[in-house]
Motif scaffolding. Sequence first.
Motif, PDB file in Angstrom:
ATOM      1  N   LEU A  67      -1.108  -3.810   9.801  1.00 50.32           N
ATOM      2  CA  LEU A  67      -1.478  -2.995   8.652  1.00 50.32           C
ATOM      3  C   LEU A  67      -1.778  -3.851   7.432  1.00 50.32           C
ATOM      4  N   ASP A  68      -1.031  -4.940   7.275  1.00 49.89           N
ATOM      5  CA  ASP A  68      -1.248  -5.830   6.144  1.00 49.89           C
ATOM      6  C   ASP A  68      -2.622  -6.498   6.228  1.00 49.89           C
ATOM      7  N   ILE A  69      -3.028  -6.871   7.423  1.00 49.27           N
ATOM      8  CA  ILE A  69      -4.345  -7.486   7.597  1.00 49.27           C
ATOM      9  C   ILE A  69      -5.449  -6.504   7.214  1.00 49.27           C
ATOM     10  N   VAL A  70      -5.319  -5.266   7.669  1.00 46.69           N
ATOM     11  CA  VAL A  70      -6.326  -4.249   7.338  1.00 46.69           C
ATOM     12  C   VAL A  70      -6.306  -3.930   5.849  1.00 46.69           C
ATOM     13  N   ALA A  71      -5.113  -3.894   5.262  1.00 40.27           N
ATOM     14  CA  ALA A  71      -4.973  -3.507   3.856  1.00 40.27           C
ATOM     15  C   ALA A  71      -5.626  -4.484   2.899  1.00 40.27           C
ATOM     16  N   GLN A  72      -5.805  -5.728   3.325  1.00 38.22           N
ATOM     17  CA  GLN A  72      -6.398  -6.733   2.445  1.00 38.22           C
ATOM     18  C   GLN A  72      -7.845  -6.425   2.086  1.00 38.22           C
ATOM     19  N   ALA A  73      -8.462  -5.518   2.817  1.00 39.27           N
ATOM     20  CA  ALA A  73      -9.845  -5.142   2.513  1.00 39.27           C
ATOM     21  C   ALA A  73      -9.938  -4.071   1.437  1.00 39.27           C
ATOM     22  N   THR A  74      -8.813  -3.536   0.975  1.00 39.06           N
ATOM     23  CA  THR A  74      -8.834  -2.386   0.062  1.00 39.06           C
ATOM     24  C   THR A  74      -9.491  -2.714  -1.272  1.00 39.06           C
ATOM     25  N   VAL A  75      -8.944  -3.684  -1.998  1.00 39.04           N
ATOM     26  CA  VAL A  75      -9.426  -3.960  -3.348  1.00 39.04           C
ATOM     27  C   VAL A  75     -10.875  -4.446  -3.351  1.00 39.04           C
ATOM     28  N   PRO A  76     -11.279  -5.398  -2.493  1.00 33.85           N
ATOM     29  CA  PRO A  76     -12.705  -5.771  -2.476  1.00 33.85           C
ATOM     30  C   PRO A  76     -13.624  -4.588  -2.192  1.00 33.85           C
ATOM     31  N   SER A  77     -13.236  -3.740  -1.260  1.00 34.21           N
ATOM     32  CA  SER A  77     -14.073  -2.588  -0.927  1.00 34.21           C
ATOM     33  C   SER A  77     -14.157  -1.610  -2.095  1.00 34.21           C
ATOM     34  N   VAL A  78     -13.021  -1.373  -2.762  1.00 37.01           N
ATOM     35  CA  VAL A  78     -13.008  -0.469  -3.912  1.00 37.01           C
ATOM     36  C   VAL A  78     -13.936  -0.967  -5.007  1.00 37.01           C
ATOM     37  N   MET A  79     -13.868  -2.245  -5.299  1.00 36.10           N
ATOM     38  CA  MET A  79     -14.702  -2.783  -6.376  1.00 36.10           C
ATOM     39  C   MET A  79     -16.177  -2.817  -5.986  1.00 36.10           C
ATOM     40  N   LEU A  80     -16.482  -3.040  -4.717  1.00 36.95           N
ATOM     41  CA  LEU A  80     -17.878  -2.973  -4.282  1.00 36.95           C
ATOM     42  C   LEU A  80     -18.430  -1.557  -4.442  1.00 36.95           C
ATOM     43  N   VAL A  81     -17.635  -0.560  -4.056  1.00 40.16           N
ATOM     44  CA  VAL A  81     -18.067   0.836  -4.209  1.00 40.16           C
ATOM     45  C   VAL A  81     -18.205   1.187  -5.683  1.00 40.16           C
ATOM     46  N   LEU A  82     -17.278   0.713  -6.515  1.00 39.28           N
ATOM     47  CA  LEU A  82     -17.366   0.971  -7.947  1.00 39.28           C
ATOM     48  C   LEU A  82     -18.620   0.342  -8.536  1.00 39.28           C
ATOM     49  N   GLY A  83     -18.937  -0.874  -8.107  1.00 45.89           N
ATOM     50  CA  GLY A  83     -20.156  -1.512  -8.579  1.00 45.89           C
ATOM     51  C   GLY A  83     -21.400  -0.758  -8.149  1.00 45.89           C
ATOM     52  N   GLY A  84     -21.407  -0.306  -6.903  1.00 46.58           N
ATOM     53  CA  GLY A  84     -22.531   0.497  -6.426  1.00 46.58           C
ATOM     54  C   GLY A  84     -22.656   1.809  -7.172  1.00 46.58           C
TER      55      GLY A  84
END
Length: 465
Positions: free
Chosen positions: A337-354
């Motif tokens: 779960l920790d490995i998968v969770a590391q994608a949260t913040v980068p993905s959130v900021m990419l979506v926010l930028g888009g």
Amino acid sequence: MEPFPGSLLHRSMDSGGADAVNAVLPLLKLLSIAVIGSLIAHPKFQFVPKETFRILSKLVFVLFLPCLILNHLVSSISLKNFILWWFIPVNVVVSTALGAVLGYSVTLICQPPPQFFRFTIIMTAFGNTGYIPLSVVSSVCHNNTNNPFGSECYDKGVAYVSFSQWIHVILVYTLVYHMMEPPLEYYEIVEGGEEEEEVIVHEIEELEEEEPDDNGLSRPLLVEAEWPGLEDKETEHCKKPFIARLFNSIPVISQTNIPDFDSMEEGTPPSPKSVKCMAELKVVKKIRIVAEHTPIRQILQPPVFASLFAILIGIIPGLKSFAVGSDAPLGFITDSLDIVAQATVPSVMLVLGGMLTEGPNESKLGIRTTVGIVTARLLVLPLIGIGVIYLADKWNFLVQGDELYRFVIFLQYTTPSAILLAAIANLRAYAASEASALLFWQHVFAIFSLAIYLIIYFKLLLVHA
């Protein structure tokens, strides 16, 4: 040897510079990721189609964010901490109430169009308690050796933010959902026999027109940025002034001129008590109808379920030792779960930028009201928050000696309005374009307001460090 005043001034300047760097550098990291998202989503380049960002947003909502919440909250929460952290969810309610008072002040000063009175209060009151605080805390705690909150900064910070999620979602799905219903003035009720025909006035006929089936591609990305799929949960009354019509249908009960034919004998005049009782029963019945039309079942979405599940596991020692720790039988699952969770913040900021690439929508809110909401939410409310935290600390409501705890509570007063409000506005067909435009400008100016207040917060929180 340098004289004492000069040495003191030198240390003060060094400390001030270090505080500024510690405050601004995390925002620059997040801003860099958001800029990348803006570039790859920009229509001029078309590196990544809009639909990809929608899928990424759903992945964050369904997978990445629940993994992040579950993994870090379950490792930090315990029965003792559950009791110690009581002020975090309470502060969500307090900050929302203070924001509502501030929003009402904005309506008095800025005089928004009458149909946006409730909208102004809502957008000032309800801040982002999810993605933005998580991103800021993750960026501040990214370097475990140099961050100002110690080696457990990331785990505890994410746990603190996650602990406030459930109360925020409950408020949005109960209070905000009903406050965001279209004003009754938008509708003209024409009675004909046993049927009622709804005629939309004030130039919003397009709200009832059917949209082409394009799988949601015509919707702004903002609508699905925080709670994807919400706008598809339409009900029979979600785009109608249901509550206003329901309660306006209650007649003004007089104690003498409305007889209770069902309960009195023929020729017997009604008593004041029976008339009052009948009115109270009608009100109770209408409140029950409102409760039935409140989408409570939508609250148990993946992030909230992850929060509640993590709290349940964390406060039961036997379950926690079975799932958390290097020797735990299910430790490999939490590591995954920790490995998968590391994608949260980068993905959130990419979506926010888009999302920001789409620019602001047209708005009938008015420049004066827009500036008033942005100023109240991003500049005035944080100052009030500082006072609240000072009093809470003075009254021993906060965890003693935990500066990160105070920092997360400070963030609840500093963030722009919740992105979820745009999805609610779109679902209720009330001020959807205005919500999108206002959130755009709030997130643009939040870059500067967050930098200013993070410097102030670091100065206040770390003065004794």
